[in-house]
Design a protein around this motif. Structure first.
Motif, PDB file in Angstrom:
ATOM      1  N   VAL A 399       0.733  -1.089  -0.245  1.00 17.06           N
ATOM      2  CA  VAL A 399      -0.033   0.234   0.430  1.00 17.06           C
ATOM      3  C   VAL A 399       0.925   1.688  -0.369  1.00 17.06           C
ATOM      4  CG1 VAL A 399      -1.420   1.909   1.428  1.00 17.06           C
ATOM      5  CG2 VAL A 399      -2.331  -1.306   0.591  1.00 17.06           C
ATOM      6  N   ALA A 400       2.157   0.480   0.804  1.00 20.15           N
ATOM      7  CA  ALA A 400       2.877   1.712   0.655  1.00 20.15           C
ATOM      8  C   ALA A 400       3.306   2.110  -0.861  1.00 20.15           C
ATOM      9  CB  ALA A 400       4.071   1.937   2.321  1.00 20.15           C
ATOM     10  N   LEU A 484       4.892  10.753   5.014  1.00 23.68           N
ATOM     11  CA  LEU A 484       4.137  10.403   4.918  1.00 23.68           C
ATOM     12  C   LEU A 484       4.389   8.740   4.820  1.00 23.68           C
ATOM     13  CD1 LEU A 484       0.906  10.611   3.374  1.00 23.68           C
ATOM     14  CD2 LEU A 484       2.482  10.113   1.164  1.00 23.68           C
TER      15      LEU A 484
HETATM   16  O1  M6R Z   1      -2.926   5.665  -7.374  1.00 20.66           O
HETATM   17  P1  M6R Z   1      -2.108   6.940  -6.584  1.00 20.66           P
HETATM   18  O2  M6R Z   1      -0.753   7.727  -7.324  1.00 20.66           O
HETATM   19  O3  M6R Z   1      -3.067   8.266  -7.932  1.00 20.66           O
HETATM   20  O4  M6R Z   1      -2.290   6.830  -5.411  1.00 20.66           O
HETATM   21  C1  M6R Z   1      -2.539   8.190  -5.106  1.00 20.66           C
HETATM   22  C2  M6R Z   1      -2.477   7.803  -3.104  1.00 20.66           C
HETATM   23  O5  M6R Z   1      -3.962   7.427  -2.883  1.00 20.66           O
HETATM   24  C3  M6R Z   1      -1.005   7.340  -2.822  1.00 20.66           C
HETATM   25  O6  M6R Z   1      -0.037   7.520  -3.201  1.00 20.66           O
HETATM   26  C4  M6R Z   1      -0.784   6.899  -1.006  1.00 20.66           C
HETATM   27  O7  M6R Z   1      -0.871   8.383  -0.824  1.00 20.66           O
HETATM   28  C5  M6R Z   1       0.174   5.962  -0.912  1.00 20.66           C
HETATM   29  N1  M6R Z   1      -0.713   4.853   0.008  1.00 20.66           N
HETATM   30  C6  M6R Z   1       1.282   6.696  -0.500  1.00 20.66           C
HETATM   31  O8  M6R Z   1       2.401   5.827  -0.109  1.00 20.66           O
END
Ligand code: M6R
Length: 608
Positions: A399-400, A484
């Protein structure tokens, strides 16, 4: 966020559904369930918590059937318990529905259905769809789904089965991704290709307003007027190995360690050494068009927004075009100054983030040309943007976000080089950037080879309750990103700040318990950040510094140091972010957190 998988064919459905759900678990995971046609009717099994709990339930009471749908849920309406888990069934039990998205007029529909005698047993908006389809059902499932969807407002990706019109799955999309997987005598539906990659690589992506009627022998794509639509079959070239952990303790660690290859993959075939520029086939812009824009707006969320901030500095420094970076969620509701002389760059790993997609559509509506910097091939942003750059980082399951971030920055560098060389960037300076980029994979590897040093630092700080991350210039977004990463997987409160801003407030927080991570490589603002380190030390803060050489000015002021290789200032974010990813990872593991599936988070945020 939530995940959908469905199967129709000759094989027993539940093991395939469970396997698909496990691969989707990273998207959303507070509860899960399946509904399978068992010969007598639709049988539904649901459970709160991890897929393993659902799997155990099914092992004790297997369902035999060859048509079924499954779902992993990330709660929006109602708590994540067994009752609210999907699939949801109609009152007469003949219809089962799984749903991603939000039905905005659920309350109105619920009142209407209650007036007709329907009883609601869950807190979800999805239950409305199940009852509504029953209400519209007249023997043909797709007709009932069409009639129901005409009454629904909001977003959805749904898959539906019926025990009356059995042996088929009807799927529909509006705002939430869905695809059909094509096998031999069998077909799948899924919200994400990883759910079905073990069985097929041939897929058809649904667009908004489209439905799929899928059975063992074939599929039809229709719109909400039941008009047939002909669609291209796409071939997915990701390997199964790429969506498996391959010996690493977590996907996140695997993805951090993949970065020498993923950064190289983003650059592969795109750097023109002799011309000190890049070649980007997917931009769909002539050089003249590229030169015609007055300004650039970059919009994104989360980690992708951090890479956008780096992109802003890159483009303004090298190409001298004004750039504005906007949170997609804010951009879409403002009245931004965007017109046909604006280039709107949209950055998204998943290509499905609801706010980012909506921001891109808004920019298009205002006449801007849109470019997507996207990882997931065939995703909605990739398909709807006017052109783009695939980052080719491969599936990111943790997820990260880690490897997607570094590859996004590389993609922004490639774009900047192209634009800057068309404008007035000299060959020599361009060549310096190209050579610096080519050295990155090896330099990242050098950092990864010393991961143990970061693990030792993590051991010292694993019990901290707060962290401050400070950086300047190109490394300010790196500080934001480091903070973050730490907060989302370790649940430690962490703030990122431009280092000099510290004295305007956050300095009040500094005491001998406060770890402060300085991103302080030897760059053009190094002397400035040195004073900030002194200010922290004077207040007994504990300093962890990411540096790039021995610094007499910092002697006695740093408690823990990690040195990264030297490179140009503008390439430093790619190297400096790697130790911060590792720091977040090790701290989270030491605190016993679920690194790949942190609480409350989902990989792809497909609701507003
Ligand atoms: O898939 P996306 O790049 O559009 O997602 C954006 C954010 O939801 C995503 O980067 C989120 O902040 C992550 N969990 C960060 O690690």
């Amino acid at each position: 966020m939530c995940g959908i998988v469905g199967y129709v064919g000759p094989r027993v459905a539940t093991p395939l559904l469970i396997e698909g759900l496990k691969r989707l678990e990273y998207r959303g995971y507070d509860s899960a369930g399946v509904a399978v046609m068992n010969g007598a009717g639709v049988e539904t099994v649901k459970e709160s918590g991890k897929i393993a709990r659902l799997e155990a339930l099914l092992a004790s009471a297997p369902i035999h059937g060859t048509t079924g749908i499954g779902h992993t849920r990330w709660a929006t309406h109602g708590p994540p318990n067994q009752t609210n888990a999907h699939p949801h069934t109609s009152q007469d039990g003949t219809i089962a529905v799984v749903h991603n998205g939000i039905i905005e007029n659920a309350n109105v529909l619920k009142k209407m259905l209650e007036g007709r005698g329907y009883k609601f047993t869950t807190d979800t908006d999805t239950e409305v769809i199940a009852h509504l389809i029953q209400e519209c059902f007249d023997g043909v499932l797709e007709d009932a789904v069409i009639e129901a969807l005409w009454q629904v407002e909001g977003t959805y990706g749904i898959a539906v089965i019926s025990s009356v019109d059995s042996h088929k799955i009807v799927a529909a999309r509006k705002g939430s991704p869905l695809l059909v997987g094509l096998g031999e005598d069998e077909h799948f539906v899924a919200s994400d290709v990883s759910a079905i990659l073990a069985h097929t690589r041939q897929v058809v992506y649904l667009d908004d307003g489209e439905m799929a009627v899928v059975d063992r022998n074939g599929y039809r794509i229709i719109d909400l007027n039941a008009t047939e639509i002909s669609k291209k079959v796409a071939h997915i070239d990701w390997d199964l190995g790429q969506i498996e952990r391959g010996g690493f303790a977590h996907f996140m660690l695997k993805e951090i360690f993949e970065q020498p290859q993923t950064v190289e993959n983003t650059m592969r075939g795109r750097l023109l050494l002799d011309e000190a520029t890049s070649k980007l086939g997917g931009l769909n812009l002539t050089d003249e068009e590229l030169l015609s824009f007055n300004n650039i707006v970059i919009t994104a969320c989360g980690t992708s927004w951090h890479s956008a901030l780096i992109g802003e500095s890159l483009i303004e420094e090298l190409a001298r075009v004004p750039v504005e970076v906007e949170y997609a969620s804010e951009f879409r509701y403002r009245n931004p100054i965007v017109d046909e002389r604006t280039l709107c760059i949209v950055i998204s790993q998943s290509g499905e983030t609801a706010d980012t997609l909506a921001a891109m559509r808004e920019a298009k509506r205002r006449g801007a040309r849109t470019l997507g910097i996207v990882n997931v091939v065939g995703s909605t942003i990739a398909r709807e943007s006017d052109g783009g750059i695939y980052i080719h980082a491969g599936p990111e399951i943790g997820v990260a976000s880690t490897k997607a971030f570094t590859s996004q920055v590389v993609a922004l560098l490639l774009f900047t080089l192209k634009l800057a060389r068309l404008r007035d960037l000299s060959y020599l300076r361009g060549r310096e950037v190209v050579d610096g980029m080519l050295a990155l994979p090896g330099q990242i590897q050098q950092i990864l080879d010393r991961a143990q040093e970061i693990e030792n630092i993590a051991e010292e700080f694993k019990r901290a309750s707060n962290f401050l991350y400070l950086g300047r210039g190109y490394n300010f977004p790196v500080a934001l990103e480091g903070a973050l990463k730490l907060k989302e997987i370790s649940y430690i409160h962490a703030e990122g700040y431009p280092a000099a801003e510290m004295k305007h407030g956050p300095i009040a927080l500094i005491d001998d318990l406060m770890p402060v991570v300085f991103v302080a490589p030897h760059d053009s603002v190094f002397d400035k950040i040195t004073s900030n380190v002194h200010e922290v030390k004077a207040r007994k803060g504990r300093v962890i510094a990411i540096t790039s050489r021995e610094e007499p000015a910092l002697e006695g002021k740093i408690d823990y140091e990690f040195r990264i290789p030297e490179t140009m200032d503008l390439l430093m974010p790619i190297l400096a972010s790697v130790p911060l990813q590792l720091l977040a990872y090790y701290v989270a593991v030491m605190r016993g957190a679920n690194v790949d599936q942190p609480r409350n988070l989902a990989k792809s945020v497909t609701v507003e």
